[in-house]
Write a protein that holds these residues in place. Structure first.
Motif, mmCIF file in Angstrom:
data_model
loop_
_atom_site.group_PDB
_atom_site.id
_atom_site.type_symbol
_atom_site.label_atom_id
_atom_site.label_comp_id
_atom_site.label_asym_id
_atom_site.label_seq_id
_atom_site.Cartn_x
_atom_site.Cartn_y
_atom_site.Cartn_z
ATOM 1 N N CYS A 28 46.214 17.723 54.385
ATOM 2 C CA CYS A 28 46.998 16.716 53.666
ATOM 3 C C CYS A 28 46.080 15.617 53.167
ATOM 4 C CB CYS A 28 48.062 16.140 54.598
ATOM 5 S SG CYS A 28 49.084 14.880 53.835
ATOM 6 N N LEU A 29 46.177 15.289 51.884
ATOM 7 C CA LEU A 29 45.282 14.312 51.281
ATOM 8 C C LEU A 29 45.855 12.901 51.286
ATOM 9 C CD1 LEU A 29 44.049 16.498 48.286
ATOM 10 C CD2 LEU A 29 43.068 16.282 50.586
ATOM 11 N N SER A 85 48.575 1.254 68.457
ATOM 12 C CA SER A 85 47.124 1.090 68.443
ATOM 13 C C SER A 85 46.430 2.094 67.537
ATOM 14 C CB SER A 85 46.565 1.256 69.864
ATOM 15 O OG SER A 85 47.165 0.373 70.755
ATOM 16 N N LEU A 86 47.119 3.178 67.179
ATOM 17 C CA LEU A 86 46.462 4.279 66.474
ATOM 18 C C LEU A 86 47.291 4.762 65.278
ATOM 19 C CD1 LEU A 86 45.585 6.302 69.705
ATOM 20 C CD2 LEU A 86 43.968 4.922 68.388
ATOM 21 N N PRO A 87 47.574 3.900 64.306
ATOM 22 C CA PRO A 87 48.440 4.323 63.200
ATOM 23 C C PRO A 87 47.872 5.451 62.351
ATOM 24 C CG PRO A 87 47.464 2.172 62.753
ATOM 25 C CD PRO A 87 47.181 2.489 64.183
ATOM 26 N N SER A 88 46.559 5.480 62.138
ATOM 27 C CA SER A 88 45.975 6.563 61.342
ATOM 28 C C SER A 88 46.138 7.905 62.030
ATOM 29 C CB SER A 88 44.482 6.294 61.097
ATOM 30 O OG SER A 88 44.309 5.309 60.124
ATOM 31 N N LYS A 117 53.668 9.359 56.523
ATOM 32 C CA LYS A 117 52.635 9.284 55.491
ATOM 33 C C LYS A 117 52.347 7.828 55.117
ATOM 34 C CE LYS A 117 52.181 13.765 55.096
ATOM 35 N NZ LYS A 117 53.040 14.185 56.198
ATOM 36 N N LEU A 118 53.369 6.976 55.176
ATOM 37 C CA LEU A 118 53.157 5.555 54.898
ATOM 38 C C LEU A 118 52.362 4.898 56.028
ATOM 39 C CD1 LEU A 118 56.637 4.520 53.443
ATOM 40 C CD2 LEU A 118 54.524 5.004 52.195
ATOM 41 N N GLU A 119 52.666 5.269 57.265
ATOM 42 C CA GLU A 119 51.905 4.744 58.402
ATOM 43 C C GLU A 119 50.442 5.172 58.304
ATOM 44 O OE1 GLU A 119 52.193 4.677 63.276
ATOM 45 O OE2 GLU A 119 52.903 6.438 62.192
ATOM 46 N N ARG A 120 50.222 6.422 57.926
ATOM 47 C CA ARG A 120 48.854 6.919 57.744
ATOM 48 C C ARG A 120 48.127 6.090 56.681
ATOM 49 N NH1 ARG A 120 46.633 12.862 55.884
ATOM 50 N NH2 ARG A 120 45.083 12.071 54.415
ATOM 51 N N TYR A 121 48.796 5.825 55.566
ATOM 52 C CA TYR A 121 48.167 5.060 54.490
ATOM 53 C C TYR A 121 47.755 3.677 54.986
ATOM 54 C CZ TYR A 121 47.550 2.247 50.330
ATOM 55 O OH TYR A 121 47.025 1.375 49.406
ATOM 56 N N VAL A 122 48.663 3.008 55.683
ATOM 57 C CA VAL A 122 48.359 1.662 56.187
ATOM 58 C C VAL A 122 47.243 1.709 57.222
ATOM 59 C CG1 VAL A 122 49.299 -0.322 57.432
ATOM 60 C CG2 VAL A 122 50.693 0.831 55.706
ATOM 61 N N GLY A 123 47.296 2.701 58.122
ATOM 62 C CA GLY A 123 46.258 2.831 59.135
ATOM 63 C C GLY A 123 44.890 3.083 58.526
ATOM 64 N N ASP A 124 44.835 3.945 57.511
ATOM 65 C CA ASP A 124 43.560 4.223 56.846
ATOM 66 C C ASP A 124 43.039 2.984 56.119
ATOM 67 O OD1 ASP A 124 43.935 6.748 57.812
ATOM 68 O OD2 ASP A 124 43.920 7.757 55.864
ATOM 69 N N TRP A 125 43.956 2.219 55.537
ATOM 70 C CA TRP A 125 43.553 0.966 54.884
ATOM 71 C C TRP A 125 42.945 0.009 55.912
ATOM 72 C CZ3 TRP A 125 44.477 -4.138 55.600
ATOM 73 C CH2 TRP A 125 44.128 -5.017 54.569
ATOM 74 N N ALA A 126 43.574 -0.080 57.078
ATOM 75 C CA ALA A 126 43.077 -0.979 58.121
ATOM 76 C C ALA A 126 41.682 -0.564 58.591
ATOM 77 C CB ALA A 126 44.052 -1.002 59.298
ATOM 78 N N ILE A 127 41.438 0.735 58.690
ATOM 79 C CA ILE A 127 40.102 1.215 59.072
ATOM 80 C C ILE A 127 39.082 0.818 58.010
ATOM 81 C CG2 ILE A 127 38.702 3.321 59.260
ATOM 82 C CD1 ILE A 127 40.981 4.597 60.819
ATOM 83 N N ALA A 128 39.452 1.023 56.747
ATOM 84 C CA ALA A 128 38.521 0.716 55.655
ATOM 85 C C ALA A 128 38.214 -0.776 55.560
ATOM 86 C CB ALA A 128 39.100 1.218 54.332
ATOM 87 N N HIS A 129 39.130 -1.629 56.031
ATOM 88 C CA HIS A 129 38.952 -3.080 55.919
ATOM 89 C C HIS A 129 38.730 -3.720 57.287
ATOM 90 C CE1 HIS A 129 40.905 -2.002 52.121
ATOM 91 N NE2 HIS A 129 40.371 -3.085 51.618
ATOM 92 N N ASP A 193 35.058 12.169 62.309
ATOM 93 C CA ASP A 193 34.153 11.077 61.950
ATOM 94 C C ASP A 193 34.869 9.988 61.163
ATOM 95 O OD1 ASP A 193 32.080 12.397 63.208
ATOM 96 O OD2 ASP A 193 31.326 13.326 61.369
ATOM 97 N N ARG A 194 35.726 10.403 60.246
ATOM 98 C CA ARG A 194 36.366 9.440 59.343
ATOM 99 C C ARG A 194 37.493 8.664 60.010
ATOM 100 N NH1 ARG A 194 40.353 10.170 55.513
ATOM 101 N NH2 ARG A 194 40.304 12.437 55.781
ATOM 102 N N ILE A 195 38.183 9.274 60.982
ATOM 103 C CA ILE A 195 39.335 8.618 61.596
ATOM 104 C C ILE A 195 39.117 8.334 63.078
ATOM 105 C CG2 ILE A 195 41.809 8.795 62.076
ATOM 106 C CD1 ILE A 195 41.091 8.435 59.107
#
Length: 467
Positions: A28-29, A85-88, A117-129, A193-195
């Motif tokens: 899933c992308l 603690s782990l949304p991604s 999928k929305l939680e994943r998006y927010v979690g990934d954003w938080a990791i990136a920032h 590695d990414r998550i």
């Protein structure tokens, strides 16, 4: 602006099944910013949010989605962070269809909001920032807590305790941090590695120390941590990594594996990579016995390693405990499902290797204690499936090491540590949560247990606490 009820669910981009069945890249992308906001705008922001009630940790789902719909991703991350603690991770692996999304009001007549999928998006954003977002921790209070296991329960407990001012150290038995997140869940569902590595790094940034290659119960005991090492409390989040087998003839043949071993070799030790020295054998045709998420992970991994892969399950498809999405993806990838089929003997050749699996056909009778209809053998229905690998994915139980080396620690007949809903065990100062208490369950339940235990440890170690 009035909601357009009935707006179709925003589709999620995925790898083509024919391509992904031959690689270990994430299936899933996910959503981009435009897609996430578009999907968030479908939420009705119900006054009585049934979705939140069905979330095991009660994330404020309408709150984070409302912030996302306004384009405020940072606020959405803050809202989720109060409870998760782990949304991604949870956005990728939680069974949303039976939890939050299953309770979505829109789902009564239309498609539910894609909460996961929305939680994943927010979690990934938080990791990136992450580097831009300050994390506040209370001043150190002089108390020390040991956490056994670095899976979702241990990571969540350690994070919360560090924020409360405790000196926390995680002890991990394996050489990498993450527990089931790294050894159990395949790369194509949860990138390491990414998550996972980034979530672990976030815990380290809180000041949590992590030591690997420490087997509590062998290298040291829980009593050693309390007495010799001077910790004020211990949290046991060691998971449930002891595999179960059927006890049928032929299970000791070469080519029979537990799903735990098979997935650990692939996931933790990267045996799927050409440059890896870790041996793994998927065979020409692999039969995976079981119908849960671990079975889906094992069969899809075997497929990616070049085997013809088959699921054998003793109930019908309606009773499959695996996530609907995982079953759907497996079928897309060409996995064969043999329902109402149960193994009775593993067949071997003259050299001690698997050559087949003898099975019987089943039919469904009356419901059992769990409410699922009990499978009954059809007399005279024995038949053979040709294969050279059999992988048992029948569930797990906690490793008995901690039980056997911790005097006074109560366990039940399944070997699980007995703890109350806040993680208190029969030993003062010892708390437990996650799969070590419940047996194999979900990531979000383990994470929630770790957070509850952190609060209970804080109460236990607070000056006003009545121990």
């Amino acid at each position: 602006m009035a909601k357009k009820i009935g707006t179709p669910r925003t589709p999620v981009r995925e790898q083509d099944p024919a391509v992904r069945a031959g690689n270990f890249e994430e299936v899933c992308l996910g959503y981009d910013a435009v897609e996430a906001r578009q999907e968030a705008e479908r939420c009705l922001n119900c006054k009585v949010p049934r979705c939140q009630g069905q979330c095991p940790v009660h994330v404020d789902i309408p709150g984070f989605i409302a912030a996302l719909a306004e384009g405020d991703v940072a606020k959405a991350a803050d809202v989720i962070g109060r409870d998760s603690s782990l949304p991604s991770v949870c956005g990728r692996v939680c069974p949303q269809e039976s939890q939050c999304e299953g309770a979505c009001v829109l789902g009564v007549k239309f498609e539910p909001v894609a909460i996961g999928k929305l939680e994943r998006y927010v979690g990934d954003w938080a990791i990136a920032h992450a580097s831009e977002r300050a994390v506040e921790c209370a001043p150190r209070n002089g108390k020390r807590v040991a956490v056994v296991g670095s899976g979702p329960a241990g990571l969540a407990c350690a994070s919360d305790l560090a924020r409360l001012g405790y000196e926390v150290k995680i002890f991990e038995a394996l050489h990498k941090v993450g527990g089931v997140l790294v050894y159990g869940i395949p790369e194509f569902r949860l990138p390491k590695d990414r998550i996972v590595a980034q979530e672990v790094e976030a815990v380290r940034r809180l000041g949590v120390e992590i030591e690997t290659d420490v087997v509590v119960g062998r290298t040291m005991t829980v009593d050693d941590l309390l007495d010799r090492e001077g910790y004020d409390a211990v949290f046991v989040g060691s998971g449930a990594g002891l595999p179960r087998f059927m006890g049928i003839e032929g299970e000791n043949l070469n080519g029979v594996f537990s799903a735990n071993e098979f997935l650990t070799r692939a996931n933790l030790m990267h045996a799927y990579r050409d440059e890896s020295d870790t041996p793994i054998y998927a065979g020409r045709k692999a039969v995976i016995v079981g119908g849960g998420n671990v079975a889906m992970d094992a069969v899809r991994t075997a497929k990616r390693l070049g085997a013809e892969a088959v699921i054998v399950y003793r109930r019908s498809e309606a009773e499959l405990p695996a996530r609907v999405e995982e079953v759907h993806h497996a079928k897309q990838e060409g996995i064969e499902f043999r329902m109402l089929t149960n193994p009775v003997r593993v067949l071997g050749d003259e050299n001690g290797w698997v050559r087949g699996l003898e099975c019987v056909e089943m039919e469904l009778g009356e419901p059992d204690a769990s409410g699922r209809r009990s499978p009954i053998v059809k007399d005279g229905s024995n038949f053979e499936i040709d294969c050279d690998v059999v992988i048992m994915a029948l569930g797990t139980s906690p490793n008995p090491l901690i039980k056997s080396t911790t005097e006074g620690l109560e366990t039940n007949r399944r070997g699980c540590i007995v703890a109350d809903e806040d993680g208190r065990t029969s030993r003062p100062g010892v708390f437990a949560g996650g799969d070590a208490v419940t047996g194999a369950a979900t990531v979000i339940l383990a994470m929630g247990a770790g957070r509850k235990a952190a609060r209970a440890i804080h109460d236990y170690l607070s000056p006003s606490s009545d121990k």
